[in-house]
Design a protein around this motif. Structure first.
Motif, PDB file in Angstrom:
ATOM      1  N   HIS A  99      52.917  44.516  41.686  1.00  0.00           N
ATOM      2  CA  HIS A  99      52.389  43.167  41.526  1.00  0.00           C
ATOM      3  C   HIS A  99      52.626  42.754  40.079  1.00  0.00           C
ATOM      4  O   HIS A  99      52.826  43.591  39.197  1.00  0.00           O
ATOM      5  N   SER A 100      52.595  41.469  39.830  1.00  0.00           N
ATOM      6  CA  SER A 100      52.769  41.014  38.456  1.00  0.00           C
ATOM      7  C   SER A 100      51.699  40.000  38.099  1.00  0.00           C
ATOM      8  O   SER A 100      51.269  39.212  38.949  1.00  0.00           O
ATOM      9  N   ARG A 101      51.252  40.060  36.867  1.00  0.00           N
ATOM     10  CA  ARG A 101      50.309  39.054  36.376  1.00  0.00           C
ATOM     11  C   ARG A 101      50.924  38.360  35.171  1.00  0.00           C
ATOM     12  O   ARG A 101      51.526  38.998  34.300  1.00  0.00           O
ATOM     13  N   VAL A 103      50.932  36.747  31.712  1.00  0.00           N
ATOM     14  CA  VAL A 103      50.096  36.867  30.511  1.00  0.00           C
ATOM     15  C   VAL A 103      50.515  35.886  29.418  1.00  0.00           C
ATOM     16  O   VAL A 103      49.766  35.685  28.463  1.00  0.00           O
ATOM     17  N   ARG A 131      55.184  38.853  31.682  1.00  0.00           N
ATOM     18  CA  ARG A 131      54.376  39.375  32.780  1.00  0.00           C
ATOM     19  C   ARG A 131      54.123  40.863  32.591  1.00  0.00           C
ATOM     20  O   ARG A 131      54.892  41.552  31.915  1.00  0.00           O
ATOM     21  N   GLU A 132      53.063  41.336  33.217  1.00  0.00           N
ATOM     22  CA  GLU A 132      52.779  42.769  33.282  1.00  0.00           C
ATOM     23  C   GLU A 132      52.802  43.191  34.744  1.00  0.00           C
ATOM     24  O   GLU A 132      52.295  42.478  35.618  1.00  0.00           O
ATOM     25  N   GLU A 137      45.706  48.094  43.285  1.00  0.00           N
ATOM     26  CA  GLU A 137      44.611  47.365  42.659  1.00  0.00           C
ATOM     27  C   GLU A 137      44.349  47.850  41.239  1.00  0.00           C
ATOM     28  O   GLU A 137      43.436  47.374  40.574  1.00  0.00           O
ATOM     29  N   LYS A 139      44.651  48.739  37.187  1.00  0.00           N
ATOM     30  CA  LYS A 139      44.883  47.918  36.008  1.00  0.00           C
ATOM     31  C   LYS A 139      45.897  48.563  35.069  1.00  0.00           C
ATOM     32  O   LYS A 139      46.265  47.973  34.062  1.00  0.00           O
ATOM     33  N   ARG A 163      52.716  30.503  38.001  1.00  0.00           N
ATOM     34  CA  ARG A 163      51.625  31.273  38.626  1.00  0.00           C
ATOM     35  C   ARG A 163      51.693  31.176  40.143  1.00  0.00           C
ATOM     36  O   ARG A 163      51.540  32.172  40.855  1.00  0.00           O
ATOM     37  N   VAL A 167      52.554  34.305  43.311  1.00  0.00           N
ATOM     38  CA  VAL A 167      51.594  34.692  44.350  1.00  0.00           C
ATOM     39  C   VAL A 167      52.378  35.071  45.605  1.00  0.00           C
ATOM     40  O   VAL A 167      52.800  34.227  46.385  1.00  0.00           O
TER      41      VAL A 167
END
Length: 247
Positions: A99-101, A103, A131-132, A137, A139, A163, A167
């Motif tokens: 997954h990527s978030r 930042v 992105r990270e 789930e 961190k 963003r 998703v």
């Protein structure tokens, strides 16, 4: 007439690509069958079959048994196309995709090195997307992704648009759906690096810690450079899957 520098199947291959580039067939469209294409290009079915096979090997086309041949689409064929990329996969088969978030999303004037690779001058604004990457789930970060895009190529791009694209999706789908850029070729180089202290802390390792940095230049079917990416990956629980070159 066949070019002195191309065989007949290569000429057919180039004409199919030309039809895709000109919009006759778009991403996700099904092509006519082999007999129809042979009649259209005034060649044998065998010549068409070889041209289609080569374009499939290059990721331009996707062939579905019993359904036909389609123009490849990241939206429709992401899993298939990803197998053609140099990609990091988890050692634990339970976690297939990271997954990527997001930042960071910012406008920057490129450093000289970035400008040279992006083939622009150092006063042309770029989008910088950071992105990270992580699995499940957790961190713990397994990858750090910095993407650079020319702003003139992506009018209206905002942090919220990015963003939403991330998703359950991919930036490559965003490029294709919103801007009409289908990535057909990626030039990757890899080198060993050391994580910086901030990266090491997020990855849950100590410094100095080795990692693999992948630099990617992504091009469209028209050979237009779209993105520059730097992906720094921690290999504690993942590995680099190398694609087979079609060249």
């Amino acid at each position: 007439m066949v070019s002195a520098h191309h065989t007949l199947f290569e000429e057919v291959q180039n004409q199919i690509v030309g039809n895709i580039q000109s919009g006759v067939w778009k991403q996700g469209d099904v092509l006519p069958n082999e007999l129809e294409l042979a009649d259209y290009y005034h060649v044998s079915q065998g010549t068409v079959r070889r041209a289609l096979r080569e374009l499939e090997n290059h990721g331009v086309l996707i062939r579905r048994q019993g359904k036909g041949t389609y123009v490849a689409s990241f939206k429709q064929n992401l899993a298939t196309l990803r197998h053609r990329m140099n990609w990091f996969l988890p050692d634990d088969p339970k976690h297939y995709d990271p997954h990527s978030r997001l930042v960071l999303f910012e406008s920057v004037m490129p450093p000289i090195k970035i400008a040279r690779l992006m083939k622009c001058d150092d006063v042309e604004p770029l989008f910088h997307i950071r992105r990270e990457l992580y699995y499940g789930e957790g961190k713990t970060v397994v990858g750090f992704d910095d993407t650079y895009l020319r702003q003139r190529d992506f009018p209206g791009l905002t942090e919220e648009v990015v963003r939403q694209a991330l998703v359950g999706g991919s930036l490559y789908i965003l490029y294709e759906e919103r801007y009409g850029y289908f990535i057909s070729r990626m030039d990757d180089t890899a080198k060993a690096v050391l994580l910086n202290p901030i990266q090491a802390e997020k990855a849950g390792v100590t410094v100095p810690w080795p990692a693999i940095s992948l630099r990617r230049l992504s091009y469209t079917l028209e050979d237009k450079l779209i993105e520059l990416r730097y992906i720094v990956n921690v290999t504690v629980n993942q590995h680099l899957k190398l694609r087979l070159s079609a060249d």
